[in-house]
Design a protein around this motif. Sequence first.
Motif, short mmCIF file in Angstrom:
data_model
loop_
_atom_site.label_atom_id
_atom_site.label_comp_id
_atom_site.label_asym_id
_atom_site.label_seq_id
_atom_site.Cartn_x
_atom_site.Cartn_y
_atom_site.Cartn_z
N VAL A 187 43.98 29.11 36.76
CA VAL A 187 44.48 29.47 38.09
C VAL A 187 43.67 30.67 38.56
CG1 VAL A 187 46.47 30.16 39.46
CG2 VAL A 187 46.78 28.62 37.50
N ILE A 188 42.84 30.47 39.60
CA ILE A 188 41.89 31.49 40.04
C ILE A 188 42.22 31.89 41.49
CG2 ILE A 188 39.46 32.03 40.42
CD1 ILE A 188 38.79 29.76 38.45
N PHE A 239 48.75 32.52 28.99
CA PHE A 239 48.40 33.08 27.68
C PHE A 239 47.09 33.88 27.68
CE2 PHE A 239 46.97 28.70 27.77
CZ PHE A 239 45.72 28.69 27.17
N LEU A 240 46.28 33.78 28.74
CA LEU A 240 45.09 34.62 28.89
C LEU A 240 44.96 35.01 30.36
CD1 LEU A 240 42.50 32.61 26.74
CD2 LEU A 240 43.69 34.70 26.04
N GLN A 241 44.48 36.24 30.61
CA GLN A 241 44.35 36.69 31.99
C GLN A 241 43.15 37.62 32.18
OE1 GLN A 241 47.82 37.97 34.38
NE2 GLN A 241 49.00 37.95 32.47
N ILE A 242 42.65 37.64 33.42
CA ILE A 242 41.87 38.74 33.95
C ILE A 242 42.71 39.33 35.07
CG2 ILE A 242 39.80 39.45 35.20
CD1 ILE A 242 38.32 37.13 33.88
N HIS A 243 43.10 40.58 34.93
CA HIS A 243 44.03 41.20 35.89
C HIS A 243 43.39 42.43 36.52
CE1 HIS A 243 47.78 42.45 37.69
NE2 HIS A 243 48.39 41.39 37.19
N ALA A 244 43.61 42.60 37.81
CA ALA A 244 43.14 43.80 38.50
C ALA A 244 43.98 45.00 38.08
CB ALA A 244 43.20 43.61 40.00
N ASP A 245 43.32 46.15 37.94
CA ASP A 245 44.00 47.39 37.59
C ASP A 245 44.55 48.03 38.86
OD1 ASP A 245 44.87 49.82 36.63
OD2 ASP A 245 43.17 50.09 35.28
N LEU A 273 42.94 37.96 38.82
CA LEU A 273 41.89 37.06 39.29
C LEU A 273 42.03 35.71 38.62
CD1 LEU A 273 39.15 36.33 40.62
CD2 LEU A 273 38.04 37.40 38.63
N LEU A 274 42.39 35.73 37.34
CA LEU A 274 42.43 34.51 36.53
C LEU A 274 43.66 34.50 35.63
CD1 LEU A 274 41.09 31.94 35.14
CD2 LEU A 274 40.07 33.58 33.55
N ARG A 275 44.31 33.35 35.57
CA ARG A 275 45.32 33.08 34.54
C ARG A 275 44.98 31.75 33.88
NH1 ARG A 275 50.57 31.99 35.79
NH2 ARG A 275 50.10 31.31 37.90
N ILE A 276 45.02 31.71 32.56
CA ILE A 276 44.93 30.44 31.83
C ILE A 276 46.36 30.08 31.46
CG2 ILE A 276 43.92 29.18 29.90
CD1 ILE A 276 41.84 30.20 31.82
N VAL A 277 46.80 28.90 31.91
CA VAL A 277 48.23 28.59 31.96
C VAL A 277 48.52 27.22 31.36
CG1 VAL A 277 50.21 28.36 33.54
CG2 VAL A 277 48.33 29.89 34.13
N LYS A 332 45.72 32.53 48.23
CA LYS A 332 45.21 31.19 47.96
C LYS A 332 44.66 31.12 46.55
CE LYS A 332 44.05 29.94 52.72
NZ LYS A 332 42.97 29.48 53.66
N TYR A 333 44.99 30.04 45.86
CA TYR A 333 44.60 29.89 44.46
C TYR A 333 43.96 28.53 44.23
CZ TYR A 333 47.48 33.99 43.59
OH TYR A 333 48.00 35.25 43.61
N LEU A 334 42.94 28.52 43.39
CA LEU A 334 42.31 27.30 42.92
C LEU A 334 42.86 26.98 41.54
CD1 LEU A 334 40.07 25.12 43.23
CD2 LEU A 334 38.51 26.77 42.14
N LYS A 335 43.39 25.78 41.36
CA LYS A 335 43.93 25.37 40.06
C LYS A 335 43.06 24.25 39.50
CE LYS A 335 48.63 26.79 41.19
NZ LYS A 335 50.08 26.42 41.30
#
Length: 237
Positions: free
Chosen positions: A154-155, A116-122, A135-139, A165-168
Amino acid sequence: MILRGISFFLFFVFLFGHDSPYSLDKFKSVLDISKLQAPKSSYDPLYSRHYGDFQYYSNKYFYLQDNKYMVFYMCGDHNRSELRFKNDWSVNTNTPKILEAEVKLFPLNAKREFTFLQIHADSTLKNKPIIKKPLLRIVWYKNLHNKHNHIWAVIRQSGDVNINKYLKIDLGLMPKSFFDVKIVVYNNILKIYVNNKLKINKDVSYWQKYKNYFKAGVYLQDIGCAKVLFDKLIIKE
């Protein structure tokens, strides 16, 4: 002819028979700097919207509820109803990039997870490094690491396109009512607050070669349906 006319009217009401979130002053500033992506990231003439073109606009996936809440609703694996904010920025910014939201989640029959929220690379820029990843998803996850019905950050852990690789990080049990999320990026540091409590303070300097943007709405990663209500959505850049 009469039946065809009635059918067209019902179809029109089905698509657009909601009030527009743009009718509320509290949402105008964010809608002026965003576009609507639905049900995919590519433009759909029925359900998508160009940057800033929201006056009088709503559809079955994006509408105003109770004359108060901006609603994003969607069904289907990897479908979305999301705002993509226009301005790009880098994580090493000297001006804090901030997203603040007050949200209520309705997983409905979502099978596994939704964002429902993100930081996404262009990934559309010319002569710039490209990575088609957030870079980031709030899930919301139905079940993850033996925890049921929790919110997770999820980073992505590397700026290398070949290292997935992701950090949750568990942000807690999904509240039954509205809750606040604040994302701050400044001088290569990512901070996430939930209900005014700092949950994450992470160095993301490995991501500074990419340009990014915020996203907000609902994006399903599996079958089923989900709905997200926003009582507040603010972007500070």
